[in-house]
Motif scaffolding. Sequence first.
Motif, mmCIF file in Angstrom:
data_model
loop_
_atom_site.group_PDB
_atom_site.id
_atom_site.type_symbol
_atom_site.label_atom_id
_atom_site.label_comp_id
_atom_site.label_asym_id
_atom_site.label_seq_id
_atom_site.Cartn_x
_atom_site.Cartn_y
_atom_site.Cartn_z
ATOM 1 N N GLN A 45 74.295 -59.031 50.523
ATOM 2 C CA GLN A 45 75.325 -58.155 49.516
ATOM 3 C C GLN A 45 74.824 -57.461 48.475
ATOM 4 O O GLN A 45 75.249 -56.374 48.433
ATOM 5 N N GLN A 46 73.445 -57.850 47.817
ATOM 6 C CA GLN A 46 72.904 -56.777 46.976
ATOM 7 C C GLN A 46 72.483 -55.476 47.747
ATOM 8 O O GLN A 46 72.499 -54.438 47.293
ATOM 9 N N THR A 47 71.817 -55.784 48.954
ATOM 10 C CA THR A 47 71.280 -54.676 49.493
ATOM 11 C C THR A 47 72.510 -53.763 50.012
ATOM 12 O O THR A 47 72.146 -52.594 50.022
ATOM 13 N N LEU A 48 73.677 -54.479 50.491
ATOM 14 C CA LEU A 48 74.957 -53.664 50.728
ATOM 15 C C LEU A 48 75.133 -52.697 49.544
ATOM 16 O O LEU A 48 75.686 -51.617 49.519
ATOM 17 N N GLU A 49 75.506 -53.482 48.373
ATOM 18 C CA GLU A 49 75.727 -52.930 47.071
ATOM 19 C C GLU A 49 74.733 -51.574 46.832
ATOM 20 O O GLU A 49 75.425 -50.800 46.203
ATOM 21 N N ASN A 50 73.673 -52.031 46.890
ATOM 22 C CA ASN A 50 72.915 -51.076 46.472
ATOM 23 C C ASN A 50 72.779 -49.749 47.325
ATOM 24 O O ASN A 50 72.812 -48.603 47.137
ATOM 25 N N ASP A 51 72.842 -50.084 48.672
ATOM 26 C CA ASP A 51 73.107 -49.150 49.690
ATOM 27 C C ASP A 51 74.224 -48.268 49.498
ATOM 28 O O ASP A 51 74.534 -46.868 49.529
ATOM 29 N N LEU A 109 70.672 -69.636 53.893
ATOM 30 C CA LEU A 109 71.751 -68.728 54.490
ATOM 31 C C LEU A 109 72.291 -68.094 53.331
ATOM 32 O O LEU A 109 72.738 -66.862 53.206
ATOM 33 N N LEU A 110 72.797 -69.004 52.082
ATOM 34 C CA LEU A 110 73.310 -68.399 51.119
ATOM 35 C C LEU A 110 72.406 -67.479 50.464
ATOM 36 O O LEU A 110 72.931 -66.223 49.975
ATOM 37 N N SER A 111 71.150 -67.819 50.264
ATOM 38 C CA SER A 111 70.116 -66.623 49.682
ATOM 39 C C SER A 111 70.013 -65.357 50.332
ATOM 40 O O SER A 111 70.369 -64.249 50.275
ATOM 41 N N THR A 112 70.442 -65.640 51.931
ATOM 42 C CA THR A 112 70.239 -64.306 52.571
ATOM 43 C C THR A 112 71.437 -63.549 52.583
ATOM 44 O O THR A 112 71.353 -62.311 52.420
ATOM 45 N N ILE A 113 72.710 -64.192 52.507
ATOM 46 C CA ILE A 113 73.861 -63.684 52.389
ATOM 47 C C ILE A 113 73.883 -62.636 50.822
ATOM 48 O O ILE A 113 74.302 -61.500 50.967
ATOM 49 N N HIS A 114 73.452 -63.720 49.783
ATOM 50 C CA HIS A 114 73.447 -62.970 48.632
ATOM 51 C C HIS A 114 72.424 -61.645 48.718
ATOM 52 O O HIS A 114 72.845 -60.616 48.216
ATOM 53 N N GLU A 115 71.092 -61.727 49.273
ATOM 54 C CA GLU A 115 70.165 -60.644 49.232
ATOM 55 C C GLU A 115 71.357 -59.553 50.208
ATOM 56 O O GLU A 115 70.940 -58.265 49.998
#
Length: 152
Positions: free
Chosen positions: A126-132, A118-124
């Motif tokens: 967040q990164q996806t959202l930041e990249n977007d 879950l934490l890994s998914t949340i981190h990914e």
Amino acid sequence: MLSTLSQCEFSMGKTLLVYDMNLREMENYEKIYKEIECSIAGAHEKIAECKKQILQAKRIRKNRQEYDALAKVIQHHPDRHETLKELEALGKELEHLSHIKESVEDKLELRRKQFHVLLSTIHELQQTLENDEKLSEVEEAQDASMETDPKP
């Protein structure tokens, strides 16, 4: 003179009889003395035997008192059958608790793994959202720069 002689013979005879009587009395007294000595020796032996019996009786009494004290202590504890039953029940309970512990530990490990995922998914995410967001900002910046640039 005959009468004096007769009196002397009579006195002598009397003295002899008294002497014989004294000898018999002496023998009788010696016999009684020996009997008394034997009785005293027998009494001493009986006394010694009674002392031994008293010592033995005291030892027996002491042993009985110790036995009674130990019996009272032993009665406060459960018997072997009950103790074995309790041990068996405690063993089963321990085994059951061990299984529960293993189950809980397995469940906890699964939850840790799930939480990590879950934490890994949340981190990914967040990164996806930041990249977007960065991509959106870049696109907006490009759109803004295109609007401000005249078209040739």
